[in-house]
Design a protein around this motif. Structure first.
Motif, mmCIF file in Angstrom:
data_model
loop_
_atom_site.group_PDB
_atom_site.id
_atom_site.type_symbol
_atom_site.label_atom_id
_atom_site.label_comp_id
_atom_site.label_asym_id
_atom_site.label_seq_id
_atom_site.Cartn_x
_atom_site.Cartn_y
_atom_site.Cartn_z
ATOM 1 N N GLY A 1 0.781 -1.229 0.000
ATOM 2 C CA GLY A 1 0.000 0.000 0.000
ATOM 3 C C GLY A 1 0.809 1.272 0.000
ATOM 4 O O GLY A 1 0.259 2.357 -0.231
ATOM 5 N N GLU A 2 2.130 1.188 0.220
ATOM 6 C CA GLU A 2 2.952 2.398 0.278
ATOM 7 C C GLU A 2 3.332 2.887 -1.123
ATOM 8 O O GLU A 2 3.274 2.142 -2.098
ATOM 9 N N LEU A 3 3.731 4.166 -1.179
ATOM 10 C CA LEU A 3 4.259 4.763 -2.394
ATOM 11 C C LEU A 3 5.776 4.812 -2.260
ATOM 12 O O LEU A 3 6.307 5.451 -1.343
ATOM 13 N N VAL A 4 6.471 4.119 -3.171
ATOM 14 C CA VAL A 4 7.911 3.885 -3.046
ATOM 15 C C VAL A 4 8.615 4.342 -4.318
ATOM 16 O O VAL A 4 8.120 4.127 -5.427
ATOM 17 N N LEU A 5 9.782 4.948 -4.156
ATOM 18 C CA LEU A 5 10.620 5.338 -5.293
ATOM 19 C C LEU A 5 11.918 4.546 -5.256
ATOM 20 O O LEU A 5 12.621 4.544 -4.242
ATOM 21 N N ASP A 6 12.212 3.867 -6.349
ATOM 22 C CA ASP A 6 13.528 3.278 -6.580
ATOM 23 C C ASP A 6 14.229 4.206 -7.557
ATOM 24 O O ASP A 6 13.958 4.190 -8.756
ATOM 25 N N MET A 7 15.129 5.043 -7.053
ATOM 26 C CA MET A 7 15.660 6.159 -7.837
ATOM 27 C C MET A 7 16.603 5.724 -8.955
ATOM 28 O O MET A 7 16.691 6.389 -9.992
ATOM 29 N N CYS A 8 17.318 4.607 -8.751
ATOM 30 C CA CYS A 8 18.285 4.117 -9.749
ATOM 31 C C CYS A 8 17.992 2.639 -9.954
ATOM 32 O O CYS A 8 18.691 1.769 -9.424
ATOM 33 N N ALA A 9 16.970 2.316 -10.743
ATOM 34 C CA ALA A 9 16.305 1.014 -10.645
ATOM 35 C C ALA A 9 16.943 -0.126 -11.424
ATOM 36 O O ALA A 9 16.879 -1.283 -10.987
ATOM 37 N N ALA A 10 17.499 0.132 -12.614
ATOM 38 C CA ALA A 10 17.997 -0.983 -13.444
ATOM 39 C C ALA A 10 19.120 -1.728 -12.727
ATOM 40 O O ALA A 10 19.909 -1.114 -12.001
ATOM 41 N N PRO A 11 19.167 -3.061 -12.898
ATOM 42 C CA PRO A 11 18.350 -3.903 -13.788
ATOM 43 C C PRO A 11 17.036 -4.387 -13.180
ATOM 44 O O PRO A 11 16.328 -5.171 -13.809
ATOM 45 N N GLY A 12 16.724 -3.968 -11.944
ATOM 46 C CA GLY A 12 15.459 -4.342 -11.341
ATOM 47 C C GLY A 12 15.556 -5.306 -10.169
ATOM 48 O O GLY A 12 14.527 -5.767 -9.667
ATOM 49 N N SER A 13 16.763 -5.622 -9.732
ATOM 50 C CA SER A 13 16.923 -6.565 -8.623
ATOM 51 C C SER A 13 16.138 -6.115 -7.397
ATOM 52 O O SER A 13 15.331 -6.872 -6.832
ATOM 53 N N LYS A 14 16.368 -4.882 -6.988
ATOM 54 C CA LYS A 14 15.741 -4.379 -5.770
ATOM 55 C C LYS A 14 14.295 -3.956 -6.018
ATOM 56 O O LYS A 14 13.453 -4.039 -5.118
ATOM 57 N N THR A 15 13.983 -3.513 -7.233
ATOM 58 C CA THR A 15 12.597 -3.177 -7.558
ATOM 59 C C THR A 15 11.705 -4.405 -7.431
ATOM 60 O O THR A 15 10.641 -4.362 -6.798
#
Length: 309
Positions: free
Chosen positions: A111-125
Motif C-alpha cells: 500500500g505504500e508509495l515507493v521510489l527506486d531512484m536508480c532502478a535498473a536492472p530491477g533486482s531491488k525493484t
C-alpha cells in the motif's frame, strides 16, 4: 590491451588503502579469492520458499539457508542460476546477498508509495514488489533508456504489476509527489565486486575512474527532499570507499535536518566509520552498515537508513 592492463593489477595492491579500515584485513583478502558463491531470491509473488527449495533440491543442487531470511538461498557450486528453468519462469532471481540487504532495511509495506531512484536492472525493484505483495505503487526510475528493456523484462518475468517506469535523471526528479519510502542504490565505483583470481589479480572491477561523490550527493539530497514527513530512505553502494559512503551521508546531515536510523536486521556487518584519514564524520554514521565478504559470503556493500530529524 586495456583489459589486459586491468587484469595485471594485483587485488592486494588495489585494496591496500583499506588495510587499516577493514577489520581482519587478511581474512578479507582470503575471502575474495575466487567467485562469489551463487545466491538466489525466491519470488514470493509466484511461490513459497519451501516449494522452491524443494524444487532446487530435486534437481540435485546443494541448497543452503542465508542470514537474510527464507527468501534468500545460497547455491554453492552453481555457476549460473540464470540458466535454471525456475529463473526463466520467474520463480527465482539471481541476486547477491549484499544486494538484497538495502530493500530489507527499507522495509516497504503493501500500500505504500515507493521510489527506486536508480532502478535498473530491477533486482531491488522486484524484491520490493514482492515485499509489498504487488500492492501500493513503486516508481522505478532509470535515467538510461538503454537499460529500460532489461528492467522491463525483469519486471515482466517476475510478475510485478504495481510498478511504473520513469527515466528522469535522479538528481532532477520532479518534486510533484512525495514518497513514503525511497531507495537510492547510487552509481558507484563497484569496488565491492572486486575479487582475486588464481594469480592474485583483480577481477570484477577496475581502476577508480572520476569522482562520483558529487553525483551521489545530488541523488541523496534530491531523495531526501522527495520524502514525505516521517518517510524513510536507504542510501546504498557496492563500494568500500568512505568518500562514496560516509562522506556522502555526512554532507546530507550538514545540509538538511536528517538523522540516521539503526538498521534492525540480524545480518553480519560492521558499523559505519566515524573518521577516515584526516576527515571526521558524525557519530551517527556508526548506525550505517558496512558489508564485507569475510563477514558475509557476498559482495561488499554500504547502506545507511535515513529520515527527517
Amino acid at each position: 590491451m586495456k583489459q589486459a592492463g586491468r587484469a595485471a593489477m594485483l587485488a592486494r595492491d588495489f585494496f591496500s588503502r583499506y588495510s587499516g579500515l577493514i577489520p581482519d584485513y587478511q581474512d578479507f583478502l582470503d575471502s575474495i579469492k575466487g567467485p562469489v558463491p551463487a545466491s538466489i531470491r525466491v519470488n514470493t509473488l509466484t511461490g513459497s520458499p519451501e516449494k522452491i527449495r524443494s524444487a532446487l533440491l530435486s534437481q540435485g543442487l546443494e541448497v543452503l539457508p542465508s542470514p537474510l531470511g527464507a527468501e534468500f538461498l545460497v547455491l554453492p557450486g552453481l555457476e549460473s542460476p540464470g540458466r535454471l528453468l525456475l529463473y526463466l519462469t520467474g520463480h527465482i532471481y539471481s541476486q547477491s546477498l549484499g544486494s538484497g540487504i538495502p530493500a530489507l532495511a527499507l522495509a516497504p509495506e503493501p500500500g505504500e508509495l515507493v521510489l527506486d531512484m536508480c532502478a535498473a536492472p530491477g533486482s531491488k525493484t522486484t524484491q520490493m514488489a514482492a515485499m509489498m505483495k504487488n500492492l501500493g505503487r513503486i516508481v522505478a526510475n532509470e535515467p538510461s533508456i538503454k537499460r529500460h528493456p532489461g528492467l522491463m523484462a525483469n519486471l515482466h518475468r517476475m510478475g510485478v504489476s504495481n510498478t511504473v517506469v520513469t527515466s528522469y535523471s535522479g538528481q532532477d526528479f520532479p518534486m510533484r509527489v512525495r514518497f513514503q519510502k525511497i531507495l537510492v542504490d547510487a552509481p558507484c565505483s563497484g569496488e565491492g565486486n572486486g575479487r582475486m583470481d588464481s594469480q592474485g589479480c583483480l577481477v570484477g572491477t577496475g581502476p577508480r575512474r572520476g569522482n562520483l561523490q558529487e553525483l551521489q550527493h545530488r541523488l541523496l539530497l534530491k531523495a531526501f527532499d522527495l520524502l514525505e514527513e516521517g518517510g524513510v530512505l536507504v542510501y546504498s553502494t557496492c563500494s568500500y570507499d568512505p568518500m562514496e559512503n560516509e562522506a556522502v551521508v555526512e554532507r546530507l546531515l550538514q545540509e538538511r535536518r536528517a538523522r540516521l536510523l539503526p538498521i534492525q536486521l540480524n545480518i553480519p556487518h560492521e558499523p559505519g566509520i566515524t573518521h577516515w584519514e584526516e576527515t571526521q564524520f558524525s557519530q551517527e554514521l556508526a548506525n550505517a552498515w558496512r558489508i564485507y565478504p569475510h563477514r558475509l559470503k557476498t559482495v561488499g556493500f554500504f547502506l545507511a537508513k535515513i529520515t527527517g530529524a
